[in-house]
Write a protein that holds these residues in place. Structure first.
Motif, short mmCIF file in Angstrom:
data_model
loop_
_atom_site.label_atom_id
_atom_site.label_comp_id
_atom_site.label_asym_id
_atom_site.label_seq_id
_atom_site.Cartn_x
_atom_site.Cartn_y
_atom_site.Cartn_z
N LEU A 26 5.21 -2.43 4.84
CA LEU A 26 5.14 -1.15 5.53
C LEU A 26 5.99 -1.24 6.79
O LEU A 26 6.17 -2.32 7.31
CB LEU A 26 3.68 -0.85 5.92
N PRO A 27 6.45 -0.15 7.32
CA PRO A 27 6.16 1.22 6.89
C PRO A 27 6.99 1.71 5.70
O PRO A 27 6.76 2.82 5.24
CB PRO A 27 6.48 2.04 8.14
N ALA A 28 7.93 0.90 5.19
CA ALA A 28 8.68 1.36 4.01
C ALA A 28 7.81 1.19 2.76
O ALA A 28 7.06 0.22 2.65
CB ALA A 28 9.96 0.54 3.86
N THR A 29 7.92 2.15 1.87
CA THR A 29 7.24 2.02 0.58
C THR A 29 8.20 2.28 -0.58
O THR A 29 7.89 2.00 -1.71
CB THR A 29 6.07 3.03 0.47
N PRO A 34 0.83 -1.21 0.00
CA PRO A 34 0.00 0.00 0.00
C PRO A 34 0.86 1.26 0.00
O PRO A 34 2.07 1.19 0.19
CB PRO A 34 -0.81 -0.13 1.30
N GLY A 35 0.23 2.39 -0.19
CA GLY A 35 0.95 3.66 -0.18
C GLY A 35 1.45 3.99 1.22
O GLY A 35 1.16 3.30 2.19
N ASP A 36 2.19 5.07 1.31
CA ASP A 36 2.77 5.48 2.59
C ASP A 36 1.78 6.40 3.31
O ASP A 36 1.56 7.53 2.88
CB ASP A 36 4.08 6.21 2.34
N PRO A 37 1.18 5.92 4.42
CA PRO A 37 0.16 6.74 5.10
C PRO A 37 0.72 8.03 5.68
O PRO A 37 -0.03 8.94 6.00
CB PRO A 37 -0.38 5.81 6.19
#
Lengths: 448, 108
Positions: free
Chosen positions: B79-82, A237-240
């Motif tokens: 996550l938290p890396a994208t 998913p994208g970076d919140p």
């Protein structure tokens, strides 16, 4: 931080009331979550002086429909009257204090105490006392009706207070109303409650939950990483933390909300577990509210909100809940689904499922949050932990009011500005010995 | 192409990593069951050293926030890396392991 009055001698908490929250340094004393004496003072000065959420209008649509609920620790009954109004009264017989209603809700013609049989009508008036003629010399039944609370409502939400001098509910909500409108008035016909009220008990202080819904977008990227990953099994998913958002701190009253305005669309996936959910969401709803008219609006699975002290909503997950306090270290969570009345049955069903999957007793996101709150509470069993200050400095000093579309916000969803507003208001109530701060007049003047 | 000797293969056991400084910044070399891979050492999320992390198969997990990267491709896997980190070509010469620090690139 300005404090008008110091603690009175009657209650003697182990820490000074003026040191519990310091806006200037951005620190919170953890005693406020664990001290039994402070909790007793909260019942008096916070809960008995504030407007408390009772029910959604649609929980009790017809005359005689009632809901047995609580105002903090006080059991109350909310009943729809024949004239369409709602009465809220203490669920306590005036004779020896037994509950006069022992069921969760339904439709009633009267409420009869199961102890000695004193009977009350649906307005809470004492109407019949067994052996009255034979055994009471002169009982003025008019004087012995159930204790009535003051009732008011806003766009489908019924509130009540024991504070007869409180401002109107509309004044109490103040500038938080426009942000409530984003949820309550986003489509024709407003909202309705669906399903039952899901209730669960967790061992943590009520303020952890209320403050987080008021102010905390920050925890999401860490605490909720797992359900975010699970909702996107095939792609990352994208970076919140890249989303652009706003945080609102009510100019008075301790209410707060935060939301994303750009970039958060993919968050809708998190509650859907791979299924397609219809387009009936905030973006698809008619732009009805003042905040929508500019074309800007919160997007995605994002708006958290607390109406001080203990009513919270999470718009994207369609959940509304009360954090009923049960001592310093326990809450009863009462949660229900809040959906658009104008949605189709299929859409409402999708919203209901989304609520269950995310923010409900077995919801994935709910459990992430509960785990944190309960663990913090456990840590606070420690003497040293209870006297080690918490940091609430995030976003301090950020200018408010730079975005005319979203009044009184700072242009960062990741901040603790609303939390500081929550605790500033809480502290004003706690240090207000005679209740003058909670009266309508002073309330309207006192910006926080 | 400028491969530079970094270590001998027995200096990095299977499942282990070696951090090395270069003109391109710190680079992490991983031994995945006898195969060697090199990626940027700094986590694209929290600026922490990936060579300090836990290697499982060909995925390295950062020790601070549990972001995961594939050491073959540099791509973020959790996550938290994208954002991906760069990969560096690795060569073996006899017992030596060499890295081309000038050819750090994002995998296609």
């Amino acid at each position: 931080m300005s404090v008008t009055k110091r603690n009175d001698a009657g209650a003697a908490p182990s820490v000074s009331l003026t040191d519990l929250f310091d806006e200037k340094s951005g620190t919170i004393s953890p005693a406020i979550y664990a001290d039994p004496q402070l909790y007793e003072l909260e019942l008096e000065r916070v809960f008995s002086r504030s407007w408390l959420f009772i029910a959604h209008e649609t929980h009790i649509p017809k005359a005689g429909d009632y809901l047995a609920t609580y105002m903090a620790e006080d059991p109350v009954i909310a009943v729809r009257q024949k004239d369409g109004g709602v009465k809220v009264f203490l669920n306590q017989c005036r004779h020896r204090g037994m509950k006069i209603c022992r069921t969760d809700g339904g439709n009633a013609k009267a409420f009869t105490c199961t102890y000695h049989g004193w009977a009350y009508d649906i307005g809470g008036n004492l109407v019949q006392v067994p052996l009255e003629q034979q055994s009471f010399a002169c009982l003025d039944k008019k004087q012995w009706g159930a204790r009535q609370a003051r009732v008011d409502s806003y766009k489908g939400l019924i509130f009540a207070t024991w504070n007869m001098d409180a401002p109107t509910l509309s004044d109490y909500l103040g500038d938080a109303k426009s942000y409530l409108d984003l949820i309550l008035d986003r489509s024709e016909g407003g909202t309705e409650a669906i399903g039952g009220i899901v209730k669960w008990v967790i061992p943590c202080n009520w303020k952890f939950a209320a403050e987080q819904f008021c102010s905390d977008m920050y925890h999401g990227a860490t605490s909720h990483m797992s359900p975010m990953m699970a909702a996107s099994p095939d792609t990352l998913p994208g970076d919140p933390t890249d989303f652009s958002g706003r945080q609102f701190r009510a100019s008075r009253g301790g209410h707060g909300t935060g939301f994303f305005v750009e970039g958060a669309e993919w968050l809708w996936r998190v509650g859907q577990a791979g299924e397609h959910v219809s387009g009936f969401d905030i973006a698809a709803a008619e732009q009805r509210t003042n905040l929508h008219r500019s074309g800007k609006r919160p997007v995605g699975f994002s708006q958290h909100m607390t109406v001080f002290p203990n009513f919270s909503i999470f718009a994207g997950a369609n959940t509304a809940r009360v954090w009923h306090p049960r001592g310093p270290g326990e809450i009863e969570v009462w949660a229900f689904g809040l959906v658009d009345k104008a949605a189709s049955d299929a859409e409402k069903e999708q919203m209901r499922l989304m609520t269950l999957r995310t923010f409900s007793a077995a919801g994935t996101w709910e459990q992430d949050d509960g785990e944190n709150w309960v663990e913090v509470q456990r840590v606070l069993r420690g003497h040293e932990a209870r006297r080690t200050l918490f940091n609430a400095q995030m976003g301090a000093g950020a200018p408010r009011g730079e975005d005319p579309t979203f009044p009184e916000t700072i242009t960062n969803a990741f901040a603790e500005e609303a939390a500081r507003g929550f605790y500033a208001h809480w502290q004003k109530l706690m240090t207000d010995v005679d209740g003058s701060f909670s009266k309508a007049g002073s309330y309207a003047d006192a910006a926080e | 192409m400028a491969f530079v000797r970094v270590c001998s293969e027995d200096e990095v056991a299977p499942g282990e990593a070696l951090r090395t400084e270069s003109a391109a910044g710190p680079v992490a070399l991983f031994n995945v069951d006898g195969e060697f891979f090199a990626i940027e050492d700094t986590c694209s999320h929290g600026q922490w050293s990936l060579s300090d992390g836990y290697l499982t198969g060909d995925q390295i997990e950062c020790t601070l926030h549990m972001a995961k990267f594939c050491v073959r491709t540099g791509k973020a896997c959790s996550l938290p890396a994208t954002k991906a980190v760069k990969v560096f070509p690795v060569q073996r010469q006899g017992c030596d392991v060499l890295i081309d620090f000038e050819d750090g690139h994002f995998a296609a």
